[in-house]
Design an enzyme around this catalytic site. Structure first.
Site, PDB file in Angstrom:
ATOM      1  N   ARG A 135      -0.771   4.241  14.083  1.00  0.00           N
ATOM      2  CA  ARG A 135       0.171   4.010  15.165  1.00  0.00           C
ATOM      3  C   ARG A 135      -0.223   5.332  16.320  1.00  0.00           C
ATOM      4  O   ARG A 135      -1.221   5.278  16.927  1.00  0.00           O
ATOM      5  CB  ARG A 135       1.428   5.403  15.212  1.00  0.00           C
ATOM      6  CG  ARG A 135       1.917   5.545  13.082  1.00  0.00           C
ATOM      7  CD  ARG A 135       3.216   5.973  13.671  1.00  0.00           C
ATOM      8  NE  ARG A 135       3.736   5.417  12.227  1.00  0.00           N
ATOM      9  CZ  ARG A 135       3.110   7.027  11.276  1.00  0.00           C
ATOM     10  NH1 ARG A 135       2.799   8.041  11.887  1.00  0.00           N
ATOM     11  NH2 ARG A 135       3.888   6.674   9.558  1.00  0.00           N
ATOM     12  N   ARG A 167       0.660  -1.395  -0.060  1.00  0.00           N
ATOM     13  CA  ARG A 167       0.303  -0.019   0.151  1.00  0.00           C
ATOM     14  C   ARG A 167       0.925   1.379   0.200  1.00  0.00           C
ATOM     15  O   ARG A 167       1.895   1.184   0.331  1.00  0.00           O
ATOM     16  CB  ARG A 167      -0.802  -0.239   1.294  1.00  0.00           C
ATOM     17  CG  ARG A 167      -1.844  -1.379   1.184  1.00  0.00           C
ATOM     18  CD  ARG A 167      -3.043  -0.695   2.022  1.00  0.00           C
ATOM     19  NE  ARG A 167      -2.787  -1.030   3.420  1.00  0.00           N
ATOM     20  CZ  ARG A 167      -2.647  -0.088   3.961  1.00  0.00           C
ATOM     21  NH1 ARG A 167      -4.142   0.923   3.277  1.00  0.00           N
ATOM     22  NH2 ARG A 167      -2.395  -0.040   5.546  1.00  0.00           N
ATOM     23  N   LYS A 175       4.106  -7.203  11.743  1.00  0.00           N
ATOM     24  CA  LYS A 175       2.970  -7.485  10.931  1.00  0.00           C
ATOM     25  C   LYS A 175       3.250  -8.949   9.997  1.00  0.00           C
ATOM     26  O   LYS A 175       4.624  -8.919   9.250  1.00  0.00           O
ATOM     27  CB  LYS A 175       3.660  -6.278   9.524  1.00  0.00           C
ATOM     28  CG  LYS A 175       2.591  -6.688   8.138  1.00  0.00           C
ATOM     29  CD  LYS A 175       2.659  -5.287   7.785  1.00  0.00           C
ATOM     30  CE  LYS A 175       1.862  -5.363   6.772  1.00  0.00           C
ATOM     31  NZ  LYS A 175       1.552  -4.192   6.390  1.00  0.00           N
TER      32      LYS A 175
END
Ligand code: BTN
Length: 328
Positions: free
Chosen positions: A324, A125, A190
């Site tokens: 975040r 992305r 991730k």
């Protein structure tokens, strides 16, 4: 350079046995020097190959190559459309895009899916690169047509995240979470990313490309190119077949996309909340130059992020949003 000879060498090496340059050359009708070049090409694509004088080439660990039949045998849903496995392509999302623009999917039901062993231009992305070494992870893209047009796709990328988390949880991977809008996390790092793209929006129906990259066993050689904390399935310590993981993810994905097409995102809000790893936390939301801070309250029935800001709940959407944790 990736041709039939490279493919043959890959198959030999995948077993994890030593392969002599001379025998590979004879079997493929090319010189040992040429074999050396193919080996270099495989190294460039991320394979960890070493050579021992007198023995030949060997992978640091065997690789289970993807196989259409093995992926299909892990299905518990009827696959409506073809599953394709490629060796090396630029991007699986591009592959589906090309199929759409060439008209090849015009008469196919939704669900055509391509996996690739490696991507030379994997996209993340916000224009980022998606590191895509050969045989190390899963890179897949699925085509889906929404007859009611783009308005029916609100929350779609969140559903893809739910499908991946549910598939991996079923396979025994613990401690998974979802970070809005569509990152899959393992212990705060991730593990998988999702890139949903729209192709050639018509006035009525629209064609969507659903891309997902799942880290299975990332080689050390590529990890310096990843710009955020990452995780892979290998570190969980489970011995899982890559084809089986691929098949189960595809199965969950097709099932959830069918449900989503019928009911929209509202049917998935609770399932998202079960896995949302930011809910209740102070967060910072970045939209281009704009920042908003507040308490994450989950998602609404359209898949928008709910933030409590100055004691009011607001909903946020948009492609440039990042989330975040604040340090305090
Ligand atoms: C992200 O930035 O989190 C999204 C990553 C999406 C990567 C996948 S890998 C398969 C598909 N093909 C691509 O080029 N990108 C997606």
């Amino acid at each position: 350079m990736f041709n039939q000879v490279t493919q043959n060498i890959l198959r030999e090496l995948a077993t994890g046995d030593f392969c002599s340059g001379e025998q590979l050359g004879e079997a493929n009708g090319v010189s040992r020097a040429a074999i050396g070049k193919h080996i270099q090409a495989l190294v460039q694509l991320g394979l960890d190959i070493y050579s021992v004088t007198g023995k030949g080439y060997r992978l640091s660990a065997p690789v289970e190559l993807l196989d259409v039949e093995a992926i299909k045998s892990a299905q518990d849903v009827a696959l409506p459309s073809p599953v394709v496995v490629e060796s090396v392509i630029d991007s699986t999302n591009n592959w589906v895009k090309q199929q759409i623009s060439s008209g090849a999917l015009n008469n196919s039901p939704s669900g055509t899916t391509v996996f690739s062993e490696a991507q030379t231009a994997g996209r993340g992305r916000r224009g980022k690169q998606w590191v895509s070494p050969l045989g190390a992870s899963l890179y897949l893209s699925t085509h889906w047509r929404f007859e009611q047009g783009i308005s029916a796709t609100s929350g779609l990328s969140l559903v893809v995240g739910i499908a991946i988390v549910e598939a991996l949880t079923e396979l025994g991977v613990p401690n998974l979470g979802l970070k809005w809008p569509n990152d899959v996390y393992y212990q705060g790092r991730k593990l998988a990313g999702i890139l949903v793209e729209l192709e050639g929006q018509g006035s009525d129906s629209c064609d969507i490309i659903i891309g997902a990259g799942i880290n299975v066993h990332l080689p050390e050689s590529v990890t310096q190119d990843i710009d955020q904390p990452y995780a892979d399935i290998h570190e969980v310590g489970l011995s899982l077949s890559r084809n089986h993981i691929a098949g189960r993810i595809l199965s969950h994905l097709i099932k959830l996309l069918n449900e989503f097409e019928l009911s929209g995102f509202s049917a998935f809000v609770e399932r998202w909340h079960q896995h949302d790893c930011f809910i209740g936390q102070h967060v910072q939301l970045q939209m281009g130059q704009r920042q908003v801070t507040g308490i994450a309250k989950g998602v609404d029935t359209q898949g928008g992020l709910l933030l409590e800001v100055d004691q009011q709940i607001q909903s946020f959407f948009g492609g440039e949003i990042s989330l975040r944790k604040l340090s305090s």
